[in-house]
Design a protein around this motif. Structure first.
Motif, PDB file in Angstrom:
ATOM      1  N   GLN A   1       0.844  -1.185   0.000  1.00 20.51           N
ATOM      2  CA  GLN A   1       0.000   0.000   0.000  1.00 20.51           C
ATOM      3  C   GLN A   1       0.885   1.243   0.000  1.00 20.51           C
ATOM      4  N   VAL A   2       0.571   2.163  -0.869  1.00 22.12           N
ATOM      5  CA  VAL A   2       1.353   3.393  -0.959  1.00 22.12           C
ATOM      6  C   VAL A   2       0.739   4.462  -0.075  1.00 22.12           C
ATOM      7  N   GLN A   3       1.584   5.252   0.535  1.00 20.39           N
ATOM      8  CA  GLN A   3       1.143   6.403   1.314  1.00 20.39           C
ATOM      9  C   GLN A   3       1.582   7.667   0.583  1.00 20.39           C
ATOM     10  N   LEU A   4       0.677   8.608   0.491  1.00 15.42           N
ATOM     11  CA  LEU A   4       0.945   9.863  -0.198  1.00 15.42           C
ATOM     12  C   LEU A   4       0.822  11.013   0.792  1.00 15.42           C
ATOM     13  N   VAL A   5       1.783  11.899   0.772  1.00 13.48           N
ATOM     14  CA  VAL A   5       1.769  13.051   1.668  1.00 13.48           C
ATOM     15  C   VAL A   5       1.974  14.315   0.849  1.00 13.48           C
ATOM     16  N   GLU A   6       0.966  15.168   0.848  1.00 10.43           N
ATOM     17  CA  GLU A   6       1.047  16.434   0.142  1.00 10.43           C
ATOM     18  C   GLU A   6       1.617  17.520   1.054  1.00 10.43           C
ATOM     19  N   SER A   7       2.255  18.479   0.452  1.00  5.08           N
ATOM     20  CA  SER A   7       2.785  19.628   1.191  1.00  5.08           C
ATOM     21  C   SER A   7       2.909  20.802   0.235  1.00  5.08           C
TER      22      SER A   7
ATOM     23  N   LYS B   1      12.800  10.427  -6.758  1.00  2.76           N
ATOM     24  CA  LYS B   1      12.362  10.876  -5.437  1.00  2.76           C
ATOM     25  C   LYS B   1      10.960  10.393  -5.098  1.00  2.76           C
ATOM     26  N   ASN B   2      10.349   9.657  -6.028  1.00  2.00           N
ATOM     27  CA  ASN B   2       8.982   9.154  -5.791  1.00  2.00           C
ATOM     28  C   ASN B   2       8.037  10.300  -5.439  1.00  2.00           C
ATOM     29  N   THR B   3       8.188  11.398  -6.172  1.00  2.82           N
ATOM     30  CA  THR B   3       7.463  12.625  -5.838  1.00  2.82           C
ATOM     31  C   THR B   3       6.873  13.256  -7.096  1.00  2.82           C
ATOM     32  N   VAL B   4       5.696  13.812  -6.947  1.00  2.00           N
ATOM     33  CA  VAL B   4       5.064  14.573  -8.032  1.00  2.00           C
ATOM     34  C   VAL B   4       4.845  15.997  -7.531  1.00  2.00           C
ATOM     35  N   TYR B   5       4.943  16.927  -8.443  1.00  2.00           N
ATOM     36  CA  TYR B   5       4.832  18.344  -8.098  1.00  2.00           C
ATOM     37  C   TYR B   5       3.712  19.003  -8.892  1.00  2.00           C
ATOM     38  N   LEU B   6       3.202  20.077  -8.334  1.00  2.00           N
ATOM     39  CA  LEU B   6       2.246  20.908  -9.054  1.00  2.00           C
ATOM     40  C   LEU B   6       2.647  22.354  -8.829  1.00  2.00           C
ATOM     41  N   GLN B   7       3.183  22.963  -9.873  1.00  2.00           N
ATOM     42  CA  GLN B   7       3.521  24.381  -9.833  1.00  2.00           C
ATOM     43  C   GLN B   7       2.292  25.168 -10.207  1.00  2.00           C
ATOM     44  N   ILE B   8       1.850  26.033  -9.318  1.00  2.00           N
ATOM     45  CA  ILE B   8       0.632  26.789  -9.586  1.00  2.00           C
ATOM     46  C   ILE B   8       0.971  28.276  -9.578  1.00  2.00           C
ATOM     47  N   ASN B   9       0.731  28.908 -10.702  1.00  2.00           N
ATOM     48  CA  ASN B   9       1.030  30.321 -10.888  1.00  2.00           C
ATOM     49  C   ASN B   9      -0.251  31.102 -11.137  1.00  2.00           C
TER      50      ASN B   9
ATOM     51  N   LEU C   1       3.246  22.753  -4.990  1.00  2.00           N
ATOM     52  CA  LEU C   1       2.790  21.639  -4.173  1.00  2.00           C
ATOM     53  C   LEU C   1       3.641  20.414  -4.466  1.00  2.00           C
ATOM     54  N   SER C   2       3.860  19.631  -3.435  1.00  2.00           N
ATOM     55  CA  SER C   2       4.593  18.387  -3.581  1.00  2.00           C
ATOM     56  C   SER C   2       3.760  17.239  -3.041  1.00  2.00           C
ATOM     57  N   CYS C   3       3.967  16.071  -3.611  1.00  2.00           N
ATOM     58  CA  CYS C   3       3.303  14.861  -3.139  1.00  2.00           C
ATOM     59  C   CYS C   3       4.362  13.768  -3.103  1.00  2.00           C
ATOM     60  N   ALA C   4       4.725  13.392  -1.894  1.00  2.00           N
ATOM     61  CA  ALA C   4       5.750  12.368  -1.717  1.00  2.00           C
ATOM     62  C   ALA C   4       5.095  11.023  -1.433  1.00  2.00           C
ATOM     63  N   ALA C   5       5.533  10.024  -2.170  1.00  2.00           N
ATOM     64  CA  ALA C   5       4.998   8.676  -2.009  1.00  2.00           C
ATOM     65  C   ALA C   5       5.965   7.805  -1.229  1.00  2.00           C
ATOM     66  N   SER C   6       5.418   6.943  -0.427  1.00  2.00           N
ATOM     67  CA  SER C   6       6.235   5.981   0.322  1.00  2.00           C
ATOM     68  C   SER C   6       5.480   4.662   0.408  1.00  2.00           C
TER      69      SER C   6
ATOM     70  N   ALA D   1      -8.886  25.766  -2.293  1.00  2.00           N
ATOM     71  CA  ALA D   1      -9.388  24.402  -2.129  1.00  2.00           C
ATOM     72  C   ALA D   1      -8.356  23.580  -1.369  1.00  2.00           C
ATOM     73  N   VAL D   2      -8.767  22.398  -0.989  1.00  2.00           N
ATOM     74  CA  VAL D   2      -7.812  21.397  -0.518  1.00  2.00           C
ATOM     75  C   VAL D   2      -7.368  20.606  -1.740  1.00  2.00           C
ATOM     76  N   TYR D   3      -6.074  20.505  -1.913  1.00  2.00           N
ATOM     77  CA  TYR D   3      -5.503  19.812  -3.062  1.00  2.00           C
ATOM     78  C   TYR D   3      -5.017  18.436  -2.630  1.00  2.00           C
ATOM     79  N   TYR D   4      -5.435  17.437  -3.387  1.00  2.00           N
ATOM     80  CA  TYR D   4      -5.092  16.055  -3.092  1.00  2.00           C
ATOM     81  C   TYR D   4      -4.315  15.453  -4.255  1.00  2.00           C
ATOM     82  N   CYS D   5      -3.391  14.572  -3.941  1.00  2.00           N
ATOM     83  CA  CYS D   5      -2.750  13.803  -4.998  1.00  2.00           C
ATOM     84  C   CYS D   5      -3.212  12.353  -4.879  1.00  2.00           C
ATOM     85  N   ALA D   6      -3.076  11.634  -5.980  1.00  2.00           N
ATOM     86  CA  ALA D   6      -3.548  10.266  -6.049  1.00  2.00           C
ATOM     87  C   ALA D   6      -2.757   9.490  -7.096  1.00  2.00           C
TER      88      ALA D   6
END
Length: 122
Positions: free
Chosen positions: A1-7, A76-84, A20-25, A92-97
């Motif tokens: 099971q993967v855990q995702l943590v947004e920041s 880095k097992n990470t996805v990013y979202l650059q928002i300009n 925004l960053s989303c780190a998977a573990s 909103a609350v932003y979620y990664c999946a």
């Protein structure tokens, strides 16, 4: 099971930027598509952006095209979202999946993070 943590969320004035960053573990997500969704108060969750496992394909909601950029760092097992050029309606609350394939349908996405709050003041 993967855990995702947004920041990376926060309070920003209209016109500002956030990354925004989303780190998977738990397991690698390098073979999975990654996506961002958001949910504003009183509204349904909506698709924001997605990126294929390879990173070569991306997709965006019409409301964010030209302002948001999704990227991933598989090492880095990470996805990013650059928002300009943030707008108050981006609040909103932003979620990664993760998902086996890119889709705008949130029901087709599996593991979800806990979300990070983005608030844009006018």
């Amino acid at each position: 099971q993967v855990q995702l943590v947004e920041s990376g969320g926060g309070l920003v004035q209209a016109g500002g930027s956030l990354r925004l960053s989303c780190a998977a573990s738990g397991r690698t997500v390098s073979t999975y598509a990654m996506g961002w969704f958001r949910q504003a108060p009183g509204k349904e969750r909506e698709f924001v952006s997605a990126i294929s496992w390879s990173g070569f394909s991306t997709d965006y909601a019409d409301s964010v095209k030209g302002r948001f950029t999704i990227s991933r760092d598989s090492a880095k097992n990470t996805v990013y979202l650059q928002i300009n050029s943030l707008k108050p309606e981006d609040t909103a609350v932003y979620y990664c999946a993760t998902s086996s394939q890119m889709s705008m349908d949130g029901r087709k996405w599996g593991s979800w993070g806990q979300g990070t709050q983005v608030t844009v003041s006018s």
